[in-house]
Design a protein around this motif. Structure first.
Motif, short mmCIF file in Angstrom:
data_model
loop_
_atom_site.label_atom_id
_atom_site.label_comp_id
_atom_site.label_asym_id
_atom_site.label_seq_id
_atom_site.Cartn_x
_atom_site.Cartn_y
_atom_site.Cartn_z
N LYS A 8 83.05 16.11 19.74
CA LYS A 8 82.67 16.47 21.10
C LYS A 8 83.56 17.13 21.92
O LYS A 8 83.74 18.36 22.48
CB LYS A 8 81.87 15.31 21.65
N ALA A 9 85.02 16.36 21.80
CA ALA A 9 86.16 17.07 22.76
C ALA A 9 86.40 18.47 22.22
O ALA A 9 86.48 19.32 23.05
CB ALA A 9 87.23 15.79 22.76
N LYS A 10 86.55 18.44 20.64
CA LYS A 10 86.84 19.63 20.26
C LYS A 10 85.97 20.74 20.55
O LYS A 10 86.15 21.76 20.77
CB LYS A 10 87.03 19.40 18.48
N GLY A 11 84.71 20.53 20.51
CA GLY A 11 83.80 21.52 21.02
C GLY A 11 83.92 21.94 22.33
O GLY A 11 83.79 23.23 22.71
N PHE A 12 84.47 20.91 23.25
CA PHE A 12 84.32 21.49 24.68
C PHE A 12 85.72 22.27 24.98
O PHE A 12 85.84 23.10 26.09
CB PHE A 12 84.15 20.25 25.82
N LEU A 13 86.55 21.83 24.29
CA LEU A 13 87.88 22.79 24.11
C LEU A 13 87.86 23.97 23.42
O LEU A 13 88.58 24.98 23.93
CB LEU A 13 89.14 22.09 23.37
N MET A 14 87.28 24.01 22.28
CA MET A 14 87.29 25.51 21.49
C MET A 14 86.06 26.23 21.68
O MET A 14 86.24 27.45 21.62
CB MET A 14 87.33 24.93 20.18
N ASP A 15 84.88 25.71 21.87
CA ASP A 15 83.63 26.44 21.98
C ASP A 15 82.70 25.92 22.89
O ASP A 15 81.46 25.38 22.81
CB ASP A 15 82.87 26.70 20.68
N PRO A 16 83.24 25.86 24.36
CA PRO A 16 82.34 25.12 25.36
C PRO A 16 80.87 25.40 25.70
O PRO A 16 80.22 24.76 25.90
CB PRO A 16 83.24 25.30 26.76
N ALA A 17 80.68 26.91 25.70
CA ALA A 17 79.11 27.34 25.87
C ALA A 17 78.21 26.57 24.71
O ALA A 17 77.11 26.02 25.27
CB ALA A 17 79.08 28.56 25.89
N GLU A 18 78.55 26.65 23.54
CA GLU A 18 78.05 26.07 22.47
C GLU A 18 77.88 24.39 22.73
O GLU A 18 76.83 23.86 22.53
CB GLU A 18 78.40 26.35 21.11
N ALA A 19 78.91 23.88 22.98
CA ALA A 19 79.17 22.43 23.28
C ALA A 19 78.20 22.10 24.34
O ALA A 19 77.50 20.71 24.23
CB ALA A 19 80.56 22.02 23.45
N ASN A 22 74.78 22.12 23.20
CA ASN A 22 74.15 20.92 22.27
C ASN A 22 74.01 19.57 23.27
O ASN A 22 73.53 18.73 22.76
CB ASN A 22 75.30 20.81 21.30
N ALA A 23 75.01 19.58 24.16
CA ALA A 23 74.58 18.35 25.02
C ALA A 23 73.67 18.32 26.10
O ALA A 23 73.60 17.34 26.77
CB ALA A 23 76.19 18.16 25.82
N ILE A 113 81.23 15.84 33.76
CA ILE A 113 82.07 14.88 32.64
C ILE A 113 82.51 15.77 31.71
O ILE A 113 83.70 15.63 31.25
CB ILE A 113 80.91 13.93 32.34
N TYR A 114 81.59 16.54 31.02
CA TYR A 114 82.27 17.36 29.86
C TYR A 114 83.31 18.20 30.16
O TYR A 114 84.11 18.76 29.43
CB TYR A 114 81.01 17.81 29.10
#
Length: 190
Positions: A8-19, A22-23, A113-114
């Motif tokens: 989840k952290a990797k998603g918000f760092l690397m591809d935030p719109a998609e993360a 998904n959230a 949060i994210y």
């Protein structure tokens, strides 16, 4: 730390719109668990920096360095982070409600949060912390956009406007305090 939180952290760092997409269905309890973990990581690392005499908290008068200062920084950072999350989330949500309408305060808190992921993971590093805070600001905007189904412009206004208002209030307060000091603490009647 579980693999889910790392991903989840990797998603918000690397591809935030998609993360953020998904959230969108995440319950606040799940998001709060994530926040507590990344905040604990930040608090411990910040506390360690204080213990060795580095970091922002080391410059606070009376805070000191060493083990006691580090433990105080860990506890203060964690408690302050939880309180700050809800205070900032409420303030941003007022602007979200006024400008966007939105999907409820839960989505605003989740966006906060994210969006805090870069700041929580990297703000303890001297000088990098400023970049991490700016990165988080960008993620707050993306999060509000994705979780409240709005445009980037409206999300940016909802996130940045309270920051600008706060900055103006701080400057006004600082100018008033400076004026009192320059006047020698005396106010002369007209």
């Amino acid at each position: 730390m579980s693999q889910d939180i790392i991903e989840k952290a990797k998603g918000f760092l690397m591809d935030p719109a998609e993360a953020f997409r998904n959230a969108k269905s995440d319950e606040m309890g799940e998001a709060l668990k994530y926040f507590a973990i990344i905040l604990a990581i930040n608090s411990v690392l910040s506390g360690l920096m204080v213990m060795i005499g580095l970091g922002a908290s080391a410059a606070i008068p009376g805070m000191g360095v060493g083990v006691a200062g580090g433990i105080a920084a860990i506890i203060g950072n964690f408690i302050g982070g939880i309180i700050g999350l809800f205070v900032c989330g409420l303030i941003v949500h007022i602007f979200v409600a006024l400008i966007i309408g939105g999907n409820g305060i839960g989505q605003t808190i989740n966006a906060m949060i994210y969006g805090a992921t870069p700041a929580m993971l990297f703000s303890w590093i001297p000088f990098i912390g400023i970049l991490a805070a700016l990165w988080s600001l960008a993620l707050y905007i993306i999060g509000i956009r994705e979780l409240h189904d709005t445009t980037t412009g409206k999300a940016a206004v909802a996130v940045v406007l309270p920051v600008i208002i706060l900055a103006v209030l701080i400057v006004m307060f600082a100018v008033a305090i400076a004026a009192l000091f320059i006047a020698g603490g005396e106010v002369t009647p007209v």
